[in-house]
Design a protein around this motif. Structure first.
Motif, short mmCIF file in Angstrom:
data_model
loop_
_atom_site.label_atom_id
_atom_site.label_comp_id
_atom_site.label_asym_id
_atom_site.label_seq_id
_atom_site.Cartn_x
_atom_site.Cartn_y
_atom_site.Cartn_z
N GLU A 1 4.30 -8.03 12.63
CA GLU A 1 4.70 -9.40 12.96
C GLU A 1 5.97 -9.45 13.80
OE1 GLU A 1 4.98 -11.30 9.15
OE2 GLU A 1 2.81 -11.63 9.01
N SER A 2 6.89 -8.53 13.55
CA SER A 2 8.18 -8.56 14.24
C SER A 2 8.17 -7.78 15.54
CB SER A 2 9.28 -8.00 13.34
OG SER A 2 9.11 -6.59 13.19
N GLY A 3 7.33 -6.75 15.61
CA GLY A 3 7.34 -5.87 16.77
C GLY A 3 8.56 -4.96 16.79
N GLU A 4 9.32 -4.94 15.71
CA GLU A 4 10.55 -4.14 15.63
C GLU A 4 10.27 -2.84 14.90
OE1 GLU A 4 13.47 -4.67 16.97
OE2 GLU A 4 12.96 -6.65 17.78
N GLY B 1 3.97 -2.51 6.80
CA GLY B 1 3.22 -2.63 8.03
C GLY B 1 3.08 -4.04 8.55
N LYS B 2 2.88 -5.00 7.64
CA LYS B 2 2.72 -6.40 8.06
C LYS B 2 3.99 -6.91 8.74
CE LYS B 2 1.37 -10.91 6.24
NZ LYS B 2 1.00 -11.69 5.06
N THR C 1 0.84 -1.20 0.00
CA THR C 1 0.00 0.00 0.00
C THR C 1 0.88 1.25 0.00
OG1 THR C 1 -0.09 0.23 2.40
CG2 THR C 1 -1.73 -1.24 1.38
N ALA C 2 0.23 2.40 -0.22
CA ALA C 2 0.95 3.67 -0.13
C ALA C 2 1.54 3.85 1.27
CB ALA C 2 0.01 4.82 -0.48
N LEU C 3 0.80 3.43 2.29
CA LEU C 3 1.31 3.51 3.66
C LEU C 3 2.58 2.69 3.84
CD1 LEU C 3 -1.78 3.35 6.07
CD2 LEU C 3 -0.10 5.18 5.86
N ASP C 4 2.65 1.51 3.20
CA ASP C 4 3.84 0.67 3.30
C ASP C 4 5.07 1.38 2.72
OD1 ASP C 4 2.50 -1.54 4.47
OD2 ASP C 4 1.88 -2.24 2.50
N VAL C 5 4.87 2.07 1.60
CA VAL C 5 5.99 2.77 0.98
C VAL C 5 6.42 3.94 1.85
CG1 VAL C 5 6.77 4.05 -1.06
CG2 VAL C 5 5.33 2.02 -1.33
#
Length: 197
Positions: A136-139, A131-132, A122-126
């Protein structure tokens, strides 16, 4: 003598380097020891390593993970470990192209821009990091903390010791190859990039 490339934040040697590095000795630097890097180090601490030992530094989608105030320290570290004849090759998301794409396609920030091997991006990911993976990592290191446009990346590189900068944009990404000294014709041909004015 074999040329050496320092792959900063490359995560794993299983991820191939671009073809320009064929024949280079691949040295992996990462803060996460689980990918079995050759050097476990934060890029802000490159000045603690031996100086002038690498012919190239490849930094793909890592510089944006630092706050803007840390970018000069990372770039100074690149200069520290790089030989005078060497270069840095940086790849970062192109925030300018992202915004143009979002506006042109009338997308929301949570709409899918494209499909990647990891899934929909998504645009948010870029903008903020995948985000996923962060969830998942909490990092929070995986989060993007700095955005770049072609102009801002050029400015950062020139301001911090790389007066010769070649760039290319496409696929929502900026690639910059930067030198501390005027590059040789062979170096210019290696990447076929244009000097930014």
């Amino acid at each position: 003598m074999t040329n050496k490339v320092l792959n900063v934040g490359g995560n794993s040697k299983a991820i191939p380097l671009p073809p320009q590095y064929a024949g280079f000795e691949h040295i992996l630097l990462d803060i996460d020891p689980s990918g079995n890097p050759d050097v476990v180090c934060d890029a802000r601490q490159l000045d603690t390593l031996t100086a002038d030992q690498y012919d190239a530094i490849y930094c793909s989608h890592n510089l944006e993970h630092y706050y803007a105030h840390d970018v000069p320290k990372v770039l100074a570290g690149f200069r520290h470990v790089l030989k005078d004849s060497g270069f840095v090759h940086i790849r970062v998301p192109d925030v300018d192209a992202l915004m143009r794409t979002v506006l042109a396609k009338n997308l929301d920030l949570t709409d899918t821009l494209y499909q990647s091997p990891a899934g929909p991006i998504t645009a948010l990911d870029v903008l903020y990091g995948y985000g996923k993976k962060i969830a998942e990592s909490g990092e929070d290191f995986f989060a993007h903390k700095t955005g770049f446009t072609p102009k801002s990346l050029l400015h950062a590189l020139r301001q911090h010791g790389f007066p010769w900068v070649f760039t290319q944009t496409g696929n929502l990404e900026i690639q910059a190859v930067a030198f501390t000294h005027e590059p040789s014709d062979a170096a210019k041909q290696l990447f076929k990039l244009q000097v930014m004015a």
